[in-house]
Structure formats: structure tokens, C-alpha cells
Design a protein around this motif. Structure first.
Motif, short mmCIF file in Angstrom:
data_model
loop_
_atom_site.label_atom_id
_atom_site.label_comp_id
_atom_site.label_asym_id
_atom_site.label_seq_id
_atom_site.Cartn_x
_atom_site.Cartn_y
_atom_site.Cartn_z
N MET A 190 0.90 -1.25 0.01
CA MET A 190 -0.08 -0.03 -0.02
C MET A 190 0.74 1.09 0.00
O MET A 190 1.72 1.16 0.54
CB MET A 190 -0.85 -0.17 1.19
CG MET A 190 -1.99 -0.51 1.10
SD MET A 190 -3.37 0.36 0.65
CE MET A 190 -4.16 -0.50 -0.52
N ASP A 213 1.83 4.76 1.26
CA ASP A 213 1.79 5.82 2.37
C ASP A 213 2.11 7.19 2.07
O ASP A 213 3.19 7.32 1.09
CB ASP A 213 2.77 5.33 3.52
CG ASP A 213 2.53 3.77 3.96
OD1 ASP A 213 1.24 3.30 3.97
OD2 ASP A 213 3.28 2.95 4.69
N ASP A 232 -0.39 11.95 8.63
CA ASP A 232 -0.03 10.79 7.86
C ASP A 232 -1.05 9.65 7.59
O ASP A 232 -1.80 9.50 8.57
CB ASP A 232 1.21 9.99 9.12
CG ASP A 232 2.35 10.83 8.97
OD1 ASP A 232 2.95 11.64 8.18
OD2 ASP A 232 3.12 10.93 10.07
N THR A 291 -1.57 6.01 6.24
CA THR A 291 -0.81 4.75 5.98
C THR A 291 -2.09 3.56 6.13
O THR A 291 -3.21 3.72 6.52
CB THR A 291 0.13 4.45 7.15
OG1 THR A 291 -0.85 4.51 8.39
CG2 THR A 291 1.04 5.53 7.08
N GLY A 292 -1.56 2.38 5.22
CA GLY A 292 -2.23 1.20 5.44
C GLY A 292 -3.64 1.36 4.67
O GLY A 292 -3.57 1.76 3.63
N PRO A 293 -4.49 0.85 5.14
CA PRO A 293 -5.75 0.68 4.23
C PRO A 293 -6.63 2.01 4.39
O PRO A 293 -7.32 2.19 3.27
CB PRO A 293 -6.66 -0.14 5.27
CG PRO A 293 -6.25 -0.35 6.54
CD PRO A 293 -4.76 -0.03 6.28
N ARG A 294 -6.10 3.07 5.08
CA ARG A 294 -6.78 4.45 4.71
C ARG A 294 -6.29 5.13 3.39
O ARG A 294 -7.31 5.94 2.86
CB ARG A 294 -6.23 5.17 5.86
CG ARG A 294 -6.79 4.94 7.23
CD ARG A 294 -6.66 5.74 8.31
NE ARG A 294 -5.40 6.21 8.40
CZ ARG A 294 -4.99 7.52 9.07
NH1 ARG A 294 -5.93 7.92 10.32
NH2 ARG A 294 -3.97 8.10 9.25
N THR A 295 -5.39 4.72 2.81
CA THR A 295 -4.91 5.26 1.53
C THR A 295 -5.70 4.95 0.41
O THR A 295 -5.86 5.65 -0.42
CB THR A 295 -3.49 4.81 1.24
OG1 THR A 295 -3.31 3.23 1.12
CG2 THR A 295 -2.27 5.38 2.07
#
Length: 147
Positions: free
Chosen positions: A1, A3, A20, A22-26
């Protein structure tokens, strides 16, 4: 993913906040184009609506609204994002990135369109800027030098 840092600008207070992502939020951002609206819930800004205004990749290549797609291209430009000519009529071939967010971006810029119940200062954790730290270090060093 992918970041990246999301820089949220607040037009009411004229302040910018770094978040920031990161992860599934992107996933809420990847594939969106400049000008698209994103729910602030994706980054912890409950009730806020954000509008994507641009971004840049790891080498500092900026996104440009009038270029479709995600990749980099060498484009002949006469002004605007990515090139500011010194005199009238100057054109230059510059490397620019398309208007769609991809995993290669390091920074994504957004502006607040609609506000939530709490102010941004309460929702975004405050971090001390690098400029303030350097000033404090210089003051300490100057004070020690006087002793």
C-alpha cells in the motif's frame, strides 16, 4: 500500500495540518483526481469534506490538473504548476505528473470544503515543527557560548 502525508489547508484560519495516511486508509485516496471530494472520515476528520488540490512524488515532481492519468510525462509548458517563466513567451519541457493519485506520491494536498463539529486543531495532533527546534537549539548554543 502507498503511504503518504496529507497536507490539509484550512482557509478560515490560514493554517495547514500534516496527517500521515498509512495502510488501508490510503485506499480512499488512490485513484481520485485533483478536484475530487473525499470524506474526512478516512483520515480521522469526522464531519469534514476535503477537496484534493495536488501533490508530489518522492522526487518532488508536482501533479498537474490538466494531465490525465497517474504517470510522469515530459510536457512543453508555458506556465502554471511546475513552471514559472521569467519572461513572456518562454516555454520549457518539464517533467510533470498526471492528476490522479497513485502509490508513488509522497505528499497529497487538500483543502477543507465543509467543516465538522470540532475545529481541526483539536482533531489533528500538534507536532513541533523542525524550524522551532532549530531556533531553540541555536538559542541554547548561543547561551552556552556566552558562559
Amino acid at each position: 500500500m502507498a503511504d503518504f502525508k496529507l497536507v490539509v489547508s484550512d482557509p478560515k484560519t490560514a493554517k495547514a495540518y500534516n496527517i500521515d495516511v498509512t495502510g488501508p486508509r490510503t485506499a480512499k485516496f488512490v485513484g481520485k483526481a485533483i478536484g475530487a471530494e473525499v470524506d474526512g472520515e478516512a483520515v480521522g476528520l469526522t464531519g469534514y469534506t476535503l477537496v484534493i488540490t495536488g501533490g508530489s512524488d518522492k522526487d518532488g515532481v508536482p501533479m498537474r490538473k490538466d494531465l490525465p492519468g497517474q504517470g510522469r510525462r515530459k510536457v512543453l509548458v508555458a506556465g502554471g504548476v511546475g513552471y514559472h517563466p521569467k519572461s513572456d513567451g518562454m516555454r520549457k519541457r518539464k517533467t510533470l505528473r498526471g492528476n490522479e493519485i497513485s502509490g508513488d506520491l509522497v505528499q497529497v494536498n487538500a483543502v477543507v470544503k465543509s467543516y465538522g463539529p470540532k475545529p481541526l486543531e483539536e482533531l489533528v495532533p500538534k507536532t513541533e515543527g523542525a524550524g522551532k527546534k532549530k531556533k531553540e537549539e541555536k538559542k541554547k548554543a548561543a547561551a552556552e557560548a556566552k558562559k
